[in-house]
Enzyme design. Structure first.
Site, PDB file in Angstrom:
ATOM      1  CG  ASN A   1       3.743  -7.262  -0.815  1.00 14.77           C
ATOM      2  OD1 ASN A   1       4.678  -7.800  -1.399  1.00 14.77           O
ATOM      3  ND2 ASN A   1       3.911  -6.459   0.216  1.00 14.77           N
TER       4      ASN A   1
ATOM      5  N   GLY B   1       2.786 -14.539   7.042  1.00 16.51           N
ATOM      6  CA  GLY B   1       2.755 -13.556   8.138  1.00 16.51           C
ATOM      7  C   GLY B   1       3.686 -12.419   7.782  1.00 16.51           C
TER       8      GLY B   1
ATOM      9  CG  LEU C   1       4.154 -22.766  -6.793  1.00 19.67           C
ATOM     10  CD1 LEU C   1       4.397 -23.703  -7.974  1.00 19.67           C
ATOM     11  CD2 LEU C   1       2.752 -22.172  -6.887  1.00 19.67           C
TER      12      LEU C   1
ATOM     13  CE  LYS D   1      14.449   0.580  15.788  1.00 20.94           C
ATOM     14  NZ  LYS D   1      13.471   0.503  14.701  1.00 20.94           N
TER      15      LYS D   1
ATOM     16  CB  CYS E   1       4.963  -6.839   3.904  1.00 24.04           C
ATOM     17  SG  CYS E   1       6.303  -5.726   4.328  1.00 24.04           S
TER      18      CYS E   1
ATOM     19  CE  LYS F   1      11.141 -13.227   4.807  1.00 29.89           C
ATOM     20  NZ  LYS F   1      11.210 -13.012   3.395  1.00 29.89           N
TER      21      LYS F   1
ATOM     22  NE  ARG G   1       7.447  -5.944  12.051  1.00 31.64           N
ATOM     23  CZ  ARG G   1       7.984  -4.911  11.381  1.00 31.64           C
ATOM     24  NH1 ARG G   1       7.439  -3.703  11.482  1.00 31.64           N
ATOM     25  NH2 ARG G   1       9.037  -5.069  10.616  1.00 31.64           N
TER      26      ARG G   1
HETATM   27  P1  NAD Z   1       9.651  -0.654  11.158  1.00 35.58           P
HETATM   28  O1  NAD Z   1       8.526  -0.556  12.098  1.00 35.58           O
HETATM   29  O2  NAD Z   1      10.672  -1.744  11.297  1.00 35.58           O
HETATM   30  O3  NAD Z   1      10.462   0.732  11.159  1.00 35.58           O
HETATM   31  C1  NAD Z   1       9.881   2.004  11.141  1.00 35.58           C
HETATM   32  C2  NAD Z   1      10.713   2.958  11.984  1.00 35.58           C
HETATM   33  O4  NAD Z   1      10.187   4.295  11.850  1.00 35.58           O
HETATM   34  C3  NAD Z   1      10.691   2.644  13.473  1.00 35.58           C
HETATM   35  O5  NAD Z   1      12.015   2.481  13.938  1.00 35.58           O
HETATM   36  C4  NAD Z   1      10.026   3.888  14.110  1.00 35.58           C
HETATM   37  O6  NAD Z   1      10.549   4.209  15.384  1.00 35.58           O
HETATM   38  C5  NAD Z   1      10.366   4.963  13.089  1.00 35.58           C
HETATM   39  N1  NAD Z   1       9.547   6.173  13.144  1.00 35.58           N
HETATM   40  C6  NAD Z   1       8.208   6.291  13.371  1.00 35.58           C
HETATM   41  N2  NAD Z   1       7.841   7.603  13.272  1.00 35.58           N
HETATM   42  C7  NAD Z   1       8.951   8.319  12.989  1.00 35.58           C
HETATM   43  C8  NAD Z   1       9.214   9.694  12.750  1.00 35.58           C
HETATM   44  N3  NAD Z   1       8.251  10.613  12.788  1.00 35.58           N
HETATM   45  N4  NAD Z   1      10.480  10.073  12.497  1.00 35.58           N
HETATM   46  C9  NAD Z   1      11.487   9.163  12.444  1.00 35.58           C
HETATM   47  N5  NAD Z   1      11.299   7.834  12.652  1.00 35.58           N
HETATM   48  C10 NAD Z   1      10.045   7.416  12.901  1.00 35.58           C
HETATM   49  O7  NAD Z   1       8.996  -0.712   9.702  1.00 35.58           O
HETATM   50  P2  NAD Z   1       9.588  -1.420   8.393  1.00 35.58           P
HETATM   51  O8  NAD Z   1       9.382  -2.891   8.455  1.00 35.58           O
HETATM   52  O9  NAD Z   1      10.938  -0.885   8.111  1.00 35.58           O
HETATM   53  O10 NAD Z   1       8.568  -0.874   7.287  1.00 35.58           O
HETATM   54  C11 NAD Z   1       8.560   0.477   6.880  1.00 35.58           C
HETATM   55  C12 NAD Z   1       7.697   0.588   5.641  1.00 35.58           C
HETATM   56  O11 NAD Z   1       8.262  -0.170   4.577  1.00 35.58           O
HETATM   57  C13 NAD Z   1       6.262   0.062   5.828  1.00 35.58           C
HETATM   58  O12 NAD Z   1       5.391   0.834   5.053  1.00 35.58           O
HETATM   59  C14 NAD Z   1       6.346  -1.338   5.230  1.00 35.58           C
HETATM   60  O13 NAD Z   1       5.117  -1.799   4.760  1.00 35.58           O
HETATM   61  C15 NAD Z   1       7.311  -1.124   4.089  1.00 35.58           C
HETATM   62  N6  NAD Z   1       8.035  -2.327   3.679  1.00 35.58           N
HETATM   63  C16 NAD Z   1       8.518  -3.194   4.624  1.00 35.58           C
HETATM   64  C17 NAD Z   1       9.224  -4.325   4.220  1.00 35.58           C
HETATM   65  C18 NAD Z   1       9.738  -5.301   5.242  1.00 35.58           C
HETATM   66  O14 NAD Z   1      10.119  -6.396   4.833  1.00 35.58           O
HETATM   67  N7  NAD Z   1       9.788  -4.970   6.524  1.00 35.58           N
HETATM   68  C19 NAD Z   1       9.450  -4.560   2.860  1.00 35.58           C
HETATM   69  C20 NAD Z   1       8.972  -3.639   1.923  1.00 35.58           C
HETATM   70  C21 NAD Z   1       8.264  -2.526   2.351  1.00 35.58           C
END
Ligand code: NAD
Length: 451
Positions: A211, A260, A253, A35, A263, A324, A331
């Site tokens: 959420n 899905g 609504l 990445k 989150c 969506k 996911r």
């Molecule tokens: P994601 O899986 O897309 O990204 C997480 C990243 O962290 C990955 O690239 C992974 O390789 C990296 N990672 C893992 N361990 C690591 C480490 N030790 N050091 C550095 N990088 C590391 O996850 P996301 O969708 O971005 O979600 C992250 C958080 O935000 C979650 O808690 C999620 O619930 C929350 N969140 C997500 C959304 C969303 O729409 N995706 C919205 C609000 C909140």
């Protein structure tokens, strides 16, 4: 300000890029080497509208950097964000191992005063855990505060949401940390929307509550739609009628085949688990989860029942795989269990999604066919299932569809089409919570008797 982002996924990359766009210097860290190589060569590993322009500009202007080494980012930072995964464990609880590991990784690297921010969605009490972990191995002269700052962006409109948030929630009791967060976020709140400061635990809870309410609205409307079908009402009218009530509001609504994404499903389960850990049974949320699962099963069963109980030899086209529109994220997408059920019933699936083919291949591999455009997958299809409401599916060429499909059958999991118009065009059309009309002309012509 100098900002470090630990975890460069959907949230980390959008957060980092948007902070860079406001003039901050940002270094995004990820343990996924591929990445980081991709990002360094100017390629985005995910699809998010509007991200590319900011991404390219801020790299070009030297404000946005990518590394696999926390040591390259953390020491100079004023603020370090933890944007790490918090996937569900077997019991539904949020798995905090990534957050804890990253906290251990950054602790010895902190220098001067640093605000460490939990951006991940984390259970109540996590800020305390992060503080304990960092305290255990922080270098002596370093000072730090841990702040909770949950993220409310929506995939598909993440950049817009981040640049113009409805609100920024900050959980902290440190005036110094609150002042840093205020300076950081002020440019995003010029429209007058608030930065709401509260204690850490309430901040952590706010994200789960938000959420959970949204997921509840979806499951509730899905049940209203199912009852509409049973009693001969039309959920479109009902939705409009109730949405006009300002206490209820128009959003969330729309009935369909369930929620899905990365989150809602996990956060609802994590909140149920948190409540259970404190001897409280969150009964409404138990129902929200089971209605969501039922809604997908119901849709898949309706298709199988329509074809007499099995799909052997049937070609089923699927429009939409992402959970969506405007994202490539599959996911927990409803499309996946629905396709699995179709395959288990003997059907052959050909699917098209404008952005999510690559991510679906990682899940379903070559068990289904993937088309390059919406019409390609319809060739010879016995039925079309609509699983994601991408704009390009909203006004299809019905005549062309009728010509290339084996049978004019559409199961619409997102209520994109007008049932009367579909019937008039000769389609057997099923949607969620709305009456079906018979395509008399086609029946007379015998096209559907073959079913
Ligand atoms: P994601 O899986 O897309 O990204 C997480 C990243 O962290 C990955 O690239 C992974 O390789 C990296 N990672 C893992 N361990 C690591 C480490 N030790 N050091 C550095 N990088 C590391 O996850 P996301 O969708 O971005 O979600 C992250 C958080 O935000 C979650 O808690 C999620 O619930 C929350 N969140 C997500 C959304 C969303 O729409 N995706 C919205 C609000 C909140």
């Amino acid at each position: 300000m100098n900002i470090g982002i630990i975890g460069t996924g959907y949230v980390g990359l959008v957060t980092g890029t948007c902070f860079a766009e406001m003039g901050n210097t940002v270094t995004c860290v990820d343990i996924d080497v591929d990445k980081i190589v991709q990002l360094r060569t100017g390629e985005l590993p995910l699809f998010e509208p509007g991200l590319r322009v900011f991404f390219e500009r801020n790299i070009r202007e030297g404000r946005l950097h990518f590394t696999t080494e926390a040591a390259d980012a953390v020491p100079e930072c004023d603020v370090v964000f933890l944007a790490l995964p918090t996937p569900p464990g077997d019991d539904g609880s949020a798995d905090l191992s990534y957050v804890k590991q990253a906290s251990r990784d950054i602790a010895p690297l902190l220098t001067g005063y640093t605000v460490v921010v939990t951006k991940s969605t984390v259970p109540v009490g996590t800020a305390d855990r992060v503080r304990e972990i960092i305290s255990a191995s922080v270098a002596d002269p370093a000072e730090f505060d841990v702040v909770s700052n949950p993220e409310f962006l929506r995939e598909g409109v993440a950049v817009e949401d981040f640049m113009k948030p409805d609100r920024v929630v900050i959980g902290s009791s440190s005036p110094r940390a609150i002042e840093v967060m205020d300076r950081l976020y002020r440019p995003f709140l010029r429209n007058g929307n608030p930065m709401i400061v509260m204690d850490e635990r309430s901040s952590e809870m706010t994200k789960y509550a938000a959420n959970a309410i949204l997921a509840t609205k979806i499951s509730f409307m899905n049940e209203i739609a199912n009852v509409c079908e049973a009693v001969g009402a039309n959920v479109d009218f009902v939705r409009t009628g109730v949405g006009a009530d300002s206490r209820i509001g128009k959003q969330f609504l729309y009935p369909g085949i369930g929620f899905g994404g990365s989150c809602f499903p996990k956060d609802v389960k994590a909140l149920i688990r948190t409540a259970a850990d404190h001897h409280y049974s969150f009964r409404i949320l138990d129902a929200v989860v089971s209605v969501n699962e039922m809604q997908r099963r119901r849709f898949a069963s309706a298709i199988i029942d329509f074809f007499g109980g099995d799909l052997m030899g049937r070609r089923i086209a699927v429009w939409g795989l992402a959970f969506k529109p405007n994202t490539d994220d599959v996911r927990e997408a409803s499309s996946i269990p629905i396709i699995e059920t179709i395959l288990a019933a003997g059907g052959h699936v050909a699917a098209f999604d404008p952005e999510a083919t690559g991510s679906t291949k990682l899940v379903l591999g070559d068990r289904i066919d993937y088309g390059d455009d919406a019409y390609e997958v319809l060739t010879g299809a016995d039925a079309l299932l609509v699983c994601t409401e991408w704009n390009e599916f909203r006004r299809p060429d019905l005549r062309r569809m009728a010509e290339i499909m084996q049978s004019q059958v559409v199961f619409d999991g997102r209520n994109l089409y007008d049932p009367k118009e579909m019937a008039a065009a000769g389609f057997v059309y099923r949607s969620i919570g709305r009456p079906s009309y018979s395509p008399e002309a086609s029946l007379v012509a015998g096209e559907l008797r073959a079913l």
